[in-house]
Design a protein around this motif. Structure first.
Motif, PDB file in Angstrom:
ATOM      1  N   GLU A 246      73.228  65.957  40.923  1.00 35.77           N
ATOM      2  CA  GLU A 246      73.355  64.775  41.785  1.00 35.77           C
ATOM      3  C   GLU A 246      72.572  63.633  41.127  1.00 35.77           C
ATOM      4  N   GLU A 247      73.230  62.486  40.859  1.00 35.02           N
ATOM      5  CA  GLU A 247      72.593  61.357  40.192  1.00 35.02           C
ATOM      6  C   GLU A 247      72.518  60.158  41.132  1.00 35.02           C
ATOM      7  N   LEU A 248      71.447  59.399  40.996  1.00 34.54           N
ATOM      8  CA  LEU A 248      71.245  58.199  41.804  1.00 34.54           C
ATOM      9  C   LEU A 248      70.992  57.018  40.877  1.00 34.54           C
ATOM     10  N   LEU A 249      71.778  55.938  41.025  1.00 28.19           N
ATOM     11  CA  LEU A 249      71.615  54.713  40.239  1.00 28.19           C
ATOM     12  C   LEU A 249      71.742  53.530  41.189  1.00 28.19           C
ATOM     13  N   VAL A 250      70.681  52.738  41.297  1.00 38.04           N
ATOM     14  CA  VAL A 250      70.669  51.568  42.188  1.00 38.04           C
ATOM     15  C   VAL A 250      70.274  50.346  41.353  1.00 38.04           C
ATOM     16  N   GLU A 251      71.087  49.295  41.381  1.00 38.19           N
ATOM     17  CA  GLU A 251      70.772  48.055  40.666  1.00 38.19           C
ATOM     18  C   GLU A 251      70.155  47.020  41.611  1.00 38.19           C
ATOM     19  N   PHE A 252      69.372  46.090  41.035  1.00 35.24           N
ATOM     20  CA  PHE A 252      68.661  45.085  41.815  1.00 35.24           C
ATOM     21  C   PHE A 252      69.000  43.688  41.301  1.00 35.24           C
ATOM     22  N   ASP A 253      68.792  42.708  42.159  1.00 35.43           N
ATOM     23  CA  ASP A 253      68.958  41.314  41.755  1.00 35.43           C
ATOM     24  C   ASP A 253      67.774  40.879  40.883  1.00 35.43           C
ATOM     25  N   LEU A 254      67.934  39.757  40.218  1.00 33.34           N
ATOM     26  CA  LEU A 254      66.902  39.224  39.325  1.00 33.34           C
ATOM     27  C   LEU A 254      65.613  38.969  40.102  1.00 33.34           C
ATOM     28  N   ASN A 255      64.491  39.484  39.558  1.00 32.65           N
ATOM     29  CA  ASN A 255      63.158  39.297  40.142  1.00 32.65           C
ATOM     30  C   ASN A 255      63.057  39.816  41.573  1.00 32.65           C
ATOM     31  N   SER A 256      63.827  40.840  41.933  1.00 27.32           N
ATOM     32  CA  SER A 256      63.846  41.349  43.307  1.00 27.32           C
ATOM     33  C   SER A 256      63.656  42.859  43.314  1.00 27.32           C
ATOM     34  N   SER A 257      62.970  43.331  44.375  1.00 30.61           N
ATOM     35  CA  SER A 257      62.863  44.774  44.624  1.00 30.61           C
ATOM     36  C   SER A 257      63.522  45.150  45.941  1.00 30.61           C
ATOM     37  N   ASN A 258      64.317  44.221  46.495  1.00 30.10           N
ATOM     38  CA  ASN A 258      65.046  44.508  47.737  1.00 30.10           C
ATOM     39  C   ASN A 258      66.321  45.287  47.426  1.00 30.10           C
ATOM     40  N   ILE A 259      66.571  46.325  48.219  1.00 30.14           N
ATOM     41  CA  ILE A 259      67.768  47.159  48.008  1.00 30.14           C
ATOM     42  C   ILE A 259      68.986  46.444  48.572  1.00 30.14           C
ATOM     43  N   ARG A 260      70.029  46.324  47.748  1.00 33.61           N
ATOM     44  CA  ARG A 260      71.270  45.708  48.232  1.00 33.61           C
ATOM     45  C   ARG A 260      71.935  46.593  49.292  1.00 33.61           C
ATOM     46  N   SER A 261      72.630  45.955  50.218  1.00 33.80           N
ATOM     47  CA  SER A 261      73.293  46.718  51.284  1.00 33.80           C
ATOM     48  C   SER A 261      74.353  47.662  50.721  1.00 33.80           C
ATOM     49  N   GLY A 262      75.007  47.261  49.653  1.00 37.74           N
ATOM     50  CA  GLY A 262      76.055  48.098  49.078  1.00 37.74           C
ATOM     51  C   GLY A 262      75.524  49.326  48.357  1.00 37.74           C
ATOM     52  N   GLU A 263      74.219  49.377  48.096  1.00 37.64           N
ATOM     53  CA  GLU A 263      73.628  50.497  47.376  1.00 37.64           C
ATOM     54  C   GLU A 263      73.089  51.567  48.318  1.00 37.64           C
ATOM     55  N   ARG A 264      73.047  51.291  49.622  1.00 35.13           N
ATOM     56  CA  ARG A 264      72.379  52.203  50.552  1.00 35.13           C
ATOM     57  C   ARG A 264      73.130  53.520  50.747  1.00 35.13           C
ATOM     58  N   SER A 265      74.463  53.488  50.604  1.00 36.01           N
ATOM     59  CA  SER A 265      75.223  54.734  50.775  1.00 36.01           C
ATOM     60  C   SER A 265      74.880  55.741  49.683  1.00 36.01           C
ATOM     61  N   ASP A 266      74.600  55.253  48.446  1.00 31.36           N
ATOM     62  CA  ASP A 266      74.220  56.171  47.367  1.00 31.36           C
ATOM     63  C   ASP A 266      72.873  56.829  47.655  1.00 31.36           C
ATOM     64  N   ILE A 267      71.949  56.073  48.235  1.00 33.80           N
ATOM     65  CA  ILE A 267      70.648  56.647  48.601  1.00 33.80           C
ATOM     66  C   ILE A 267      70.827  57.690  49.694  1.00 33.80           C
ATOM     67  N   LYS A 268      71.712  57.424  50.652  1.00 32.19           N
ATOM     68  CA  LYS A 268      71.990  58.396  51.722  1.00 32.19           C
ATOM     69  C   LYS A 268      72.568  59.687  51.147  1.00 32.19           C
ATOM     70  N   ASP A 269      73.477  59.555  50.160  1.00 32.66           N
ATOM     71  CA  ASP A 269      74.062  60.757  49.549  1.00 32.66           C
ATOM     72  C   ASP A 269      72.986  61.611  48.879  1.00 32.66           C
ATOM     73  N   MET A 270      72.044  60.956  48.198  1.00 35.90           N
ATOM     74  CA  MET A 270      70.961  61.710  47.556  1.00 35.90           C
ATOM     75  C   MET A 270      70.092  62.398  48.608  1.00 35.90           C
ATOM     76  N   ALA A 271      69.844  61.732  49.729  1.00 35.33           N
ATOM     77  CA  ALA A 271      69.054  62.343  50.800  1.00 35.33           C
ATOM     78  C   ALA A 271      69.748  63.577  51.361  1.00 35.33           C
ATOM     79  N   GLU A 272      71.061  63.507  51.554  1.00 34.09           N
ATOM     80  CA  GLU A 272      71.808  64.657  52.055  1.00 34.09           C
ATOM     81  C   GLU A 272      71.733  65.819  51.061  1.00 34.09           C
ATOM     82  N   PHE A 273      71.808  65.513  49.771  1.00 33.46           N
ATOM     83  CA  PHE A 273      71.711  66.558  48.749  1.00 33.46           C
ATOM     84  C   PHE A 273      70.333  67.231  48.809  1.00 33.46           C
ATOM     85  N   MET A 274      69.272  66.448  49.008  1.00 31.87           N
ATOM     86  CA  MET A 274      67.923  67.007  49.090  1.00 31.87           C
ATOM     87  C   MET A 274      67.752  67.861  50.347  1.00 31.87           C
ATOM     88  N   LYS A 275      68.414  67.500  51.443  1.00 34.05           N
ATOM     89  CA  LYS A 275      68.345  68.317  52.656  1.00 34.05           C
ATOM     90  C   LYS A 275      69.068  69.648  52.469  1.00 34.05           C
TER      91      LYS A 275
END
Length: 363
Positions: A246-275
């Motif tokens: 299971e791989e997780l790749l999240v990109e960010f905007d320039l000079n930002s550490s805020n997670i884009r809304s479109g990237e949140r589903s990938d983080i959820k998938d990784m969480a489900e895999f860990m559960k």
């Protein structure tokens, strides 16, 4: 499996019409019988089973085969008590077969010599998942001889602990003891016994391989192995390792550490895999492009990794002790930067998890 459903319907139809070979025989009080049974079971579409430590859905419809034994007694000419046991072989969705058993007790009321109905309590277990249910039965019984009867049944059961509603149908043969035909047979003069003759030698029996796995029964330590599985010299299933990544790749905007809304589903998938695999821990690796000072980029990469780590813990319920993060600044670019698009690909976090499962080796 459509053929099995047609066979089940045909058996029920045959039982509800008087067969031409049946004879009129009345059951009597204290009549006791033993019987064999064969049928099909329709699992609830929510029923699950455990196989190799994983949970799978049981195929619904009449796709579970049952076979077993039963015993019963007529306490009156109308009321009967019965106990039974069935061995079950069920189809799993995408995982082959699972085995289990079903047993219970029924109280049956006979409307006449042929038709009856009953209520009972049943325990059904498929793939280490057990449910206790209340069962209702409708059936027809006809006698072939004074002692031998055949019967066909259908009905439904409703789970007490789980919200399962399931159907069943089966046929059976029953042998009655006592009270059937007590008239003595006339004795005849015994015929003189013929002189014993030397029996011809029996032909050598060929080795039997009941489950067709290529190992004869005398050497087979694991009976009823599925034919599509590879086995060793003792007839037991061979296993091999299967790696799931299971791989997780999240990109960010320039000079930002805020997670884009479109990237949140990938983080959820990784969480489900860990559960699903609680033995695994994760490390989030943060990166930046080469724009800006190296010290600032190191700080920004750590904030990006920390933001994703916090999302796993606070939004998806992953234990904090299982999540770590590191920043690598601009030191590990994903691509060489020649354009704005290249720099965007380097503004990211990455994480990879792997798990190795033991699965049966197929032929």
């Amino acid at each position: 499996m459509k053929t099995l459903n047609l066979i089940t319907i045909s058996l029920l139809t045959a039982g509800l019409t008087a067969p031409v070979f049946a004879q009129q025989t009345e059951v009597e009080q204290n009549d006791f019988y033993l019987g064999a049974r064969l049928g099909a079971f329709s699992a609830d579409d929510d029923r699950v089973a455990v196989k190799n430590g994983q949970v799978f859905s049981v195929d619904d419809g009449f796709k579970t085969i049952t076979s077993g034994v039963e015993a019963g007694m007529m306490f009156t000419e109308a009321w009967e008590a019965r106990i039974y046991y069935d061995y079950m072989e069920a189809d799993l969705v995408g995982a082959g077969d699972a085995y289990g058993d079903s047993y219970g007790v029924d109280a049956l009321y006979h409307f006449n010599n042929n038709f009856y109905a009953g209520l009972g309590v049943n325990n059904t277990e498929i793939g280490d998942v057990t449910d206790v249910a209340a069962r209702v039965t409708l059936g027809h019984r006809s006698f072939i001889t004074d002692n031998l009867a055949w019967r066909v049944e259908g009905g439904a059961q409703r789970g007490w602990e789980e919200d399962y509603t399931e159907m069943f149908a089966n046929v059976g043969l029953q042998w009655f003891f006592g009270g059937r035909d007590t008239s003595p047979e006339p004795r005849t003069r015994p015929e003189p016994r013929p002189e014993p003759q030397q029996a011809a030698p029996e032909p050598e029996s060929k080795p039997v391989d009941s489950d067709g796995d290529g190992v004869v029964d005398s050497k087979d330590k694991c009976a009823n192995t599925p034919k599509n599985y590879s086995v060793d010299e003792t007839g037991c299933i061979l296993y091999e390792n299967e790696t799931i990544t299971e791989e997780l790749l999240v990109e960010f905007d320039l000079n930002s550490s805020n997670i884009r809304s479109g990237e949140r589903s990938d983080i959820k998938d990784m969480a489900e895999f860990m559960k699903e695999h609680p033995q695994l821990d994760i490390t989030i690796h943060g990166h930046t492009d080469s724009t800006g000072e190296a010290k600032y980029n190191q700080w920004l990469s750590e904030r990006r990794a920390e933001a994703v780590a916090n999302a796993l813990v606070k939004q998806h319920g992953i234990e904090k002790s299982r999540v770590d993060f590191k920043g690598h600044g601009e030191s590990q670019p994903k691509v060489r930067e020649n354009s704005a698009a290249d720099r965007q690909e380097n503004r990211r976090i990455e994480a990879t998890l792997k798990v190795v499962n033991r699965v049966p080796k197929t032929r």
